[in-house]
Design an enzyme around this catalytic site. Structure first.
Site, mmCIF file in Angstrom:
data_model
loop_
_atom_site.group_PDB
_atom_site.id
_atom_site.type_symbol
_atom_site.label_atom_id
_atom_site.label_comp_id
_atom_site.label_asym_id
_atom_site.label_seq_id
_atom_site.Cartn_x
_atom_site.Cartn_y
_atom_site.Cartn_z
ATOM 1 N N THR A 395 45.033 48.201 47.115
ATOM 2 C CA THR A 395 46.339 48.795 46.835
ATOM 3 C C THR A 395 46.383 50.147 47.522
ATOM 4 O OG1 THR A 395 46.268 47.731 44.681
ATOM 5 C CG2 THR A 395 47.780 49.567 44.876
ATOM 6 N N THR A 413 50.820 46.845 47.047
ATOM 7 C CA THR A 413 49.509 46.198 47.077
ATOM 8 C C THR A 413 49.549 44.804 47.666
ATOM 9 O OG1 THR A 413 47.629 45.607 45.655
ATOM 10 C CG2 THR A 413 49.786 45.219 44.736
ATOM 11 N N ASN A 415 46.875 43.198 46.457
ATOM 12 C CA ASN A 415 45.929 42.912 45.391
ATOM 13 C C ASN A 415 44.506 42.930 45.927
ATOM 14 O OD1 ASN A 415 45.126 42.553 42.789
ATOM 15 N ND2 ASN A 415 45.113 40.331 42.929
ATOM 16 N N SER A 466 50.945 44.195 36.084
ATOM 17 C CA SER A 466 50.308 45.135 37.003
ATOM 18 C C SER A 466 49.812 46.355 36.245
ATOM 19 C CB SER A 466 51.341 45.571 38.051
ATOM 20 O OG SER A 466 50.817 46.585 38.865
HETATM 21 O O1 DON Z 1 48.964 45.338 40.333
HETATM 22 C C1 DON Z 1 47.827 45.615 39.986
HETATM 23 O O2 DON Z 1 47.570 46.222 38.980
HETATM 24 C C2 DON Z 1 46.675 45.201 40.879
HETATM 25 N N1 DON Z 1 47.056 44.097 41.706
HETATM 26 C C3 DON Z 1 46.272 46.394 41.694
HETATM 27 C C4 DON Z 1 45.014 46.165 42.474
HETATM 28 C C5 DON Z 1 44.429 47.449 42.944
HETATM 29 O O3 DON Z 1 44.845 48.516 42.617
HETATM 30 C C6 DON Z 1 43.244 47.352 43.786
HETATM 31 N N2 DON Z 1 42.970 48.604 44.470
HETATM 32 N N3 DON Z 1 42.007 49.178 44.674
#
Ligand code: DON
Length: 606
Positions: A395, A413, A415, A466
């Site tokens: 993200t 993101t 993901n 999320s």
């Molecule tokens: O929407 C969410 O909460 C997750 N898909 C976010 C993933 C994320 O932050 C990974 N980053 N380092």
């Protein structure tokens, strides 16, 4: 880019059982174990802070060309899709929090949606066991992407310039290319998701002849796609591009059809509002869990004078903050999901009386074991039966403030790192694996050990829950009459957010506390070693640079502590990426907090 002064701390080589918290790709993290913050970058009029210097420059270019914060944010987001393809995207989704100088705030929810053919048990085999990796890698993991719809809507509704104008820097970066920083080249070269699919391996890893540090990365397919979007954005959802995306997903065995693309909808939602230390907190509503968990945490902490109990990262403060995290995540895990599908007790969760009841259960020194923690009675309805859901990486967050005082806080993101690894046909970008944020199966712990409720089960057209938490902190407005009809909007103080999966919310909370309670400057707050608790597993998780004497004190009071990647001497053991802007109330200067865990970001302004 600024150089970072690095102080190496002695690292214990003791093998520990490590909990998978949101992990940064090791190669993108330059910070070996400790950070010394440089002074914050400053600007007089306007600022853009991102993880990538070219994207920050793209935003500033648009601001200087007369664009407002939204124009700059859209330009920055399209530029990040070119220069930071592991998370910046066209094939993913996210949230854009907008606050205009007038005080009016909007939350553009462009989160991905499940395709119509999605089912609650689509990741289970015939024995009802989770098929490992199916919700993470490959076309079945892809949700209908929302980024293009969100950015185009934001531009049209709140921007001043044309879509073609704000997309010009991204098109230029894709056409002419940009120089890959060593960490970027390495991230692309070593991505297993990309290597799993021949088309993706061809485009991003040149069939094994991988891109080298400081090599120019030119993306003609992506440039052509961006040009097509700039000329006719509808083509992405209802035209030829939608057909191409659906065909690519179908060919790779996924579920998204052209009809799913056409059915995609953004939501322009009302943000969540709360208060902390006399400031207004403007933050993310569901389908993010971020805002409500942040508000519940801060409400609990409002009952303590944190600055009096100890300094930033002192054991006494960390204890109280951790206990607030623990309680707020207990509620997150059991109640939250897509607001279009489930009703949630948000008002009760944000009630200061509920926070006060939670406070009464916090011991002065010792942790409260999660296993025996009782939710205060009489506030929330009984939770639905518990179901877990996964939440992995990648993200990116950026913040923008323009010369008028309009602001954008955007987190978006794919993901996973390079998402599902699946390429959108010949369009030059990868598709997300956001479906993994749903619950795959009741009772099976996810890779982040998050336990969530059936509120987050998969259903056609639904958005996965999320943790992304784009947020702003605003001084109270000033009213000249008792009835509060003639009021001047409050002055903006802070724009912030972070990646990091389940750790996003605690990173945002820690930044707010460091600034409002402990008076760290915005750069120091970004760089301070992070700590996290998410109710389950019942462990205080800390970055490797977290002060060891404080950890010893916390362990002595009964905390189980996990130091991120402690046993891996090469891994910096960090997570998250705070990209913040602080507006000095006295001088009105903009101060940038550009997270020094990464080497190629920038706080740019003028
Ligand atoms: O929407 C969410 O909460 C997750 N898909 C976010 C993933 C994320 O932050 C990974 N980053 N380092």
């Amino acid at each position: 880019m600024r150089s970072i002064a690095v102080a190496l701390l002695a690292v214990s080589q003791t093998a520990v059982s490590l909990t998978a918290v949101a992990q940064i790709h090791p190669e993108t993290s330059a910070n070996p174990f400790a950070l010394v913050s440089p002074p914050p970058a400053t600007a007089r009029h306007a600022m853009v802070v991102t993880i990538h210097h070219d994207a920050s420059d793209a935003g500033v270019e648009i601001l200087k060309a007369g664009g407002n914060a939204i124009d700059a944010a859209v330009a920055t987001a399209f530029a990040l899709a070119v220069v930071y393809p592991q998370a910046g995207n066209l094939g993913g989704g996210g949230f854009m929090l907008i606050r205009m100088r007038s005080g009016a705030a909007h939350f553009v929810d462009y989160r991905e949606q499940a395709p119509a053919a999605a089912t609650a048990d689509m990741y289970l085999d015939k024995n009802k066991n989770v098929i490992p990796g199916l919700s993470l890698l490959g076309a079945k993991a892809v949700g209908v992407p929302g980024t293009v719809a969100g950015l185009v809507y934001a531009e049209k509704t709140y921007g001043k310039l044309s879509l073609a104008q704000v997309m010009a820097p991204a098109i230029r970066l894709a056409t002419e290319g940009f120089l890959l920083a060593p960490a970027e080249a390495s991230a692309m070269a070593t991505s297993k998701s990309l290597a799993s699919f021949p088309d993706s391996r061809h485009l991003f890893q040149r069939d094994g002849n991988v891109y080298r540090p400081n090599e120019r990365f030119v993306q003609p397919e992506l440039a052509a796609t961006l040009q097509r979007i700039a000329a006719d954005p509808a083509t992405f959802y209802t035209g030829s591009m939608a057909q191409e995306i659906a065909a690519a997903v179908e060919k790779a065995g996924g579920l998204i059809t052209a009809a799913d693309m056409a059915a995609y909808k953004i939501h322009d939602r009302v943000p969540l509002y709360g208060h902390y230390r006399g400031y207004e907190i403007v933050t993310a509503p569901p389908a993010s869990s971020g805002g409500i968990v942040l508000l519940e945490t801060l409400n609990i902490l409002s009952g303590y004078d944190l600055a009096k109990v100890g300094g930033d990262r002192s054991a006494a403060q960390v204890h109280l903050i951790t206990e607030a995290f623990r309680r707020a995540y207990m509620d997150r895990n059991e109640y939250l999901g897509d607001p279009d599908f489930v009703s949630m007790p948000l008002t009760q969760m944000a009630d200061p009386a509920y926070a006060a009841a939670w406070r009464r259960s916090i011991e002065p020194v010792a942790p409260s074991p999660s296993a025996t923690l009782q939710r205060p009675a009489g506030f929330l309805p009984p939770p639905p039966k518990a179901i877990p859901s996964p939440e992995p990486t990648q993200t990116t967050h950026f913040s923008v403030v323009d010369a008028e005082g309009n602001a954008v806080s955007n987190t978006y993101t794919l993901n996973g790192f390079f998402g599902s690894g699946v390429l959108a046909g010949q369009l030059g970008f990868v598709l997300n694996n956001e479906m993994d944020d749903f619950t795959s199966k009741p009772g099976v712990p996810n890779m982040f050990h998050l336990i969530q409720g059936p509120a987050n089960a998969i259903a056609p057209g639904k958005r996965p829950l999320s943790a992304m938490t784009p947020t702003m902190v605003v001084a109270p407005g000033v009213c000249s009459d008792k009835a509060r009809r003639r009021c001047k909007p409050g002055e903006l103080l802070l724009v912030l957010g972070s990646p990091g999966g389940s750790t996003i919310i605690t990173t945002v909370a820690n930044d707010i506390i460091s600034i409002l309670d402990n008076h760290l400057n915005v750069q120091q707050a970004a760089d301070a070693p992070r700590f996290h608790h998410q109710f389950l597993p019942d462990a205080l998780q800390v970055e490797k640079a977290f002060p060891l004497p404080v950890l010893d004190q916390l362990k002595a009071t009964g905390y189980t502590v996990t130091r991120n990647n402690e046993a891996d001497g090469k891994d910096p053991g960090v997570w998250g990426d705070s990209e913040m802007i602080y507006i000095d109330p006295a001088t009105h200067r903009l101060l940038g907090g550009n997270d020094q865990r990464h080497t190629f970001g920038k706080a740019a302004g003028y």
